[in-house]
Write a protein that holds these residues in place. Structure first.
Motif, PDB file in Angstrom:
ATOM      1  N   MET A   1     -14.384   4.235  23.867  1.00  0.00           N
ATOM      2  CA  MET A   1     -15.341   4.103  24.969  1.00  0.00           C
ATOM      3  C   MET A   1     -16.261   5.303  25.136  1.00  0.00           C
ATOM      4  O   MET A   1     -17.397   5.160  25.599  1.00  0.00           O
ATOM      5  CB  MET A   1     -14.605   3.839  26.289  1.00  0.00           C
ATOM      6  N   TYR A   2     -15.774   6.503  24.797  1.00  0.00           N
ATOM      7  CA  TYR A   2     -16.641   7.667  24.971  1.00  0.00           C
ATOM      8  C   TYR A   2     -16.201   8.799  24.068  1.00  0.00           C
ATOM      9  O   TYR A   2     -15.090   8.812  23.536  1.00  0.00           O
ATOM     10  CB  TYR A   2     -16.684   8.125  26.440  1.00  0.00           C
TER      11      TYR A   2
ATOM     12  N   THR B   1     -24.466  -3.643  21.089  1.00  0.00           N
ATOM     13  CA  THR B   1     -23.960  -4.852  20.418  1.00  0.00           C
ATOM     14  C   THR B   1     -22.451  -4.833  20.269  1.00  0.00           C
ATOM     15  O   THR B   1     -21.855  -5.830  19.853  1.00  0.00           O
ATOM     16  CB  THR B   1     -24.572  -4.993  19.018  1.00  0.00           C
ATOM     17  N   CYS B   2     -21.809  -3.718  20.579  1.00  0.00           N
ATOM     18  CA  CYS B   2     -20.352  -3.650  20.479  1.00  0.00           C
ATOM     19  C   CYS B   2     -19.658  -3.679  21.840  1.00  0.00           C
ATOM     20  O   CYS B   2     -18.448  -3.454  21.932  1.00  0.00           O
ATOM     21  CB  CYS B   2     -19.916  -2.401  19.689  1.00  0.00           C
ATOM     22  N   GLU B   3     -20.432  -3.976  22.889  1.00  0.00           N
ATOM     23  CA  GLU B   3     -19.830  -3.964  24.226  1.00  0.00           C
ATOM     24  C   GLU B   3     -18.688  -4.969  24.336  1.00  0.00           C
ATOM     25  O   GLU B   3     -17.586  -4.646  24.820  1.00  0.00           O
ATOM     26  CB  GLU B   3     -20.885  -4.272  25.300  1.00  0.00           C
ATOM     27  N   LYS B   4     -18.930  -6.205  23.883  1.00  0.00           N
ATOM     28  CA  LYS B   4     -17.874  -7.230  24.013  1.00  0.00           C
ATOM     29  C   LYS B   4     -16.690  -6.887  23.119  1.00  0.00           C
ATOM     30  O   LYS B   4     -15.537  -7.106  23.482  1.00  0.00           O
ATOM     31  CB  LYS B   4     -18.432  -8.602  23.642  1.00  0.00           C
ATOM     32  N   TYR B   5     -16.995  -6.371  21.954  1.00  0.00           N
ATOM     33  CA  TYR B   5     -15.932  -5.985  21.027  1.00  0.00           C
ATOM     34  C   TYR B   5     -15.024  -4.945  21.675  1.00  0.00           C
ATOM     35  O   TYR B   5     -13.798  -5.053  21.680  1.00  0.00           O
ATOM     36  CB  TYR B   5     -16.538  -5.443  19.733  1.00  0.00           C
TER      37      TYR B   5
ATOM     38  N   VAL C   1     -29.277  -4.277  15.635  1.00  0.00           N
ATOM     39  CA  VAL C   1     -29.933  -3.908  16.889  1.00  0.00           C
ATOM     40  C   VAL C   1     -29.049  -2.921  17.625  1.00  0.00           C
ATOM     41  O   VAL C   1     -27.850  -3.104  17.713  1.00  0.00           O
ATOM     42  CB  VAL C   1     -30.125  -5.163  17.780  1.00  0.00           C
ATOM     43  N   GLY C   2     -29.599  -1.857  18.123  1.00  0.00           N
ATOM     44  CA  GLY C   2     -28.759  -0.873  18.834  1.00  0.00           C
ATOM     45  C   GLY C   2     -29.020   0.517  18.294  1.00  0.00           C
ATOM     46  O   GLY C   2     -29.708   0.689  17.294  1.00  0.00           O
TER      47      GLY C   2
ATOM     48  N   PHE D   1     -17.923  -0.701  29.429  1.00  0.00           N
ATOM     49  CA  PHE D   1     -16.940  -0.176  28.464  1.00  0.00           C
ATOM     50  C   PHE D   1     -17.521   0.941  27.596  1.00  0.00           C
ATOM     51  O   PHE D   1     -17.154   1.082  26.440  1.00  0.00           O
ATOM     52  CB  PHE D   1     -16.407  -1.315  27.561  1.00  0.00           C
ATOM     53  N   GLY D   2     -18.412   1.713  28.194  1.00  0.00           N
ATOM     54  CA  GLY D   2     -18.957   2.847  27.459  1.00  0.00           C
ATOM     55  C   GLY D   2     -20.378   2.637  26.954  1.00  0.00           C
ATOM     56  O   GLY D   2     -20.968   3.537  26.371  1.00  0.00           O
TER      57      GLY D   2
END
Lengths: 253, 253
Positions: free
Chosen positions: B249-250, B63-67, B32-33, B125-126
């Motif tokens: 992050m970017y 889905t990678c925000e927490k990571y 997802v994403g 976080f991006g």
């Protein structure tokens, strides 16, 4: 205490795997060894290698042998390769290349097209200093498997009408063994297979840049260039787009 | 089952940390994403970003925000930065630079010299698309902390007699806020602080290469160049040696 931790780790990794979670143990670098700094994990060492921050290193730090072994043999090496190839295929499709017969894609061979992991698994995954005699004996067996993601890219490029150039630091006297190895694992055709001449002592980046320059002068257009070493993909002409496959086992300048 | 795993993980990470082991949980990417491919972990995504394989991406996959958050806030971001700076310092010392007053080292600012993590922690976080108004308001506060490893490099370079050039994509109208921020967190002196002119719409790599060209024409010698973006360190003249700090992050082209 250590035994308790190990036991807990085994339990959690079993549970985790069965529930689809990956638990990846880092071995912190203790400061013993020739390269990374005290207190820095093997993951940070690998990051620094793959981003071209750490250069000219001769061997994997001994304390990172298990880490590199786990990385190469477990799923992570494949995943890291898969995402690179996915991008490469996306890029190649967007070129709308069919019809232009001068478009070429350059592939390095070792750890880009063929895998020498069976050899390196017997030699500390890069912890041992390079032994040319031993490695060349392995090359001569033509037993290296194809890297599955790279084979996928190769097949897609051919279907798009892009020609394949293999450009390797392997020496000319391994041409027959290399050709046979490529063919037996699925790389059935190529535009050129370029190997290093016997007397050539230049660095990898100088040798490969010069060969790419010759190709451009012949009228080819380098639409893509993929390798596991920064020396495969740096040095004008690099090609329109470069891709770097993972390789934490060795460094070639 | 998930609760049991979490509990076990908490126990093991507590034990592990107290015994000097790092246990790093990967969240497998579910598909997802908007960006990574199905089944590829956020760690693979991060490596593809850091190795310049993934380009032109607009946001971190949701889905990678927490990571990414865990990476930035936990010890790994610092470790990855530390090993880069350790190499940079080793390289700088080996230059034997003292006495040559034209030697310069180029520093990018955002995520190279100053940290905007307090801002990005409030903005996924991006994961959120870039908002210039909101980010510029943050810049105007001059509240960005120094990146501790970069400050260490900065101080070492000054002690070696190497001059510092700050070259940033921040616009000229943030000169005062940027200068004040740099000074208040320890970057007390510089040879030049170069910001982007108001009308300049070129890409980061074009703008920064052009500015480095001007510096070389003025007689400076770029002995080192450090940034968090590939666009900070690509494009002739890059400098004698480049270093890439982490930044998942970017992406700036």
């Amino acid at each position: 205490m250590k035994l308790a931790i190990l036991l807990l780790f085994l339990v959690i990794s079993q549970l985790a795997t069965s529930n689809g979670m990956d638990v990846h143990l880092l071995r912190p670098f203790s400061g013993v060894g020739d390269h990374p700094i005290t207190g820095v994990s093997c993951t940070s060492w690998r990051f620094a290698v793959e981003t071209n921050n750490l250069r000219g290193w001769l061997t994997v730090p001994s304390t990172c042998e298990k880490y590199v072994g786990n990385y190469m043999i477990g799923g992570y090496y494949r995943q890291d390769s898969a995402i690179v190839v996915s991008e490469a295929i996306k890029y190649a499709k967007a070129l709308n290349s069919s019809g232009d017969s001068n478009n070429i894609w350059i592939f390095d061979i070792d750890e880009t097209t063929l895998s020498n992991l069976p050899y390196y698994a017997q030699h500390g995954f890069g912890v041992e200093p390079y032994n040319a005699t031993s490695f060349n004996a392995w090359v001569g067996k033509s037993m290296a498997p194809a890297l599955p993601e790279s084979l996928k890219l190769y097949e897609k490029l051919l279907s798009l009408g892009i020609k394949i150039i293999f450009l390797t630091g392997r020496s000319e006297d391994s041409r027959e063994a290399t050709s046979w190895n490529l063919k037996r694992v699925g790389y059935h055709t190529w535009e050129k297979l370029i190997l290093r001449g016997a007397g050539d002592k230049s660095s990898a980046v100088v040798y490969k840049s010069a060969e790419r320059e010759k190709l451009v002068k012949k009228g080819y257009k380098i639409v893509g260039n993929i390798g596991d070493q920064w020396s495969d993909i740096l040095g004008s002409p690099e090609g329109n787009r470069t891709f770097k496959l993972p390789d934490p086992m060795y460094y070639l300048s």
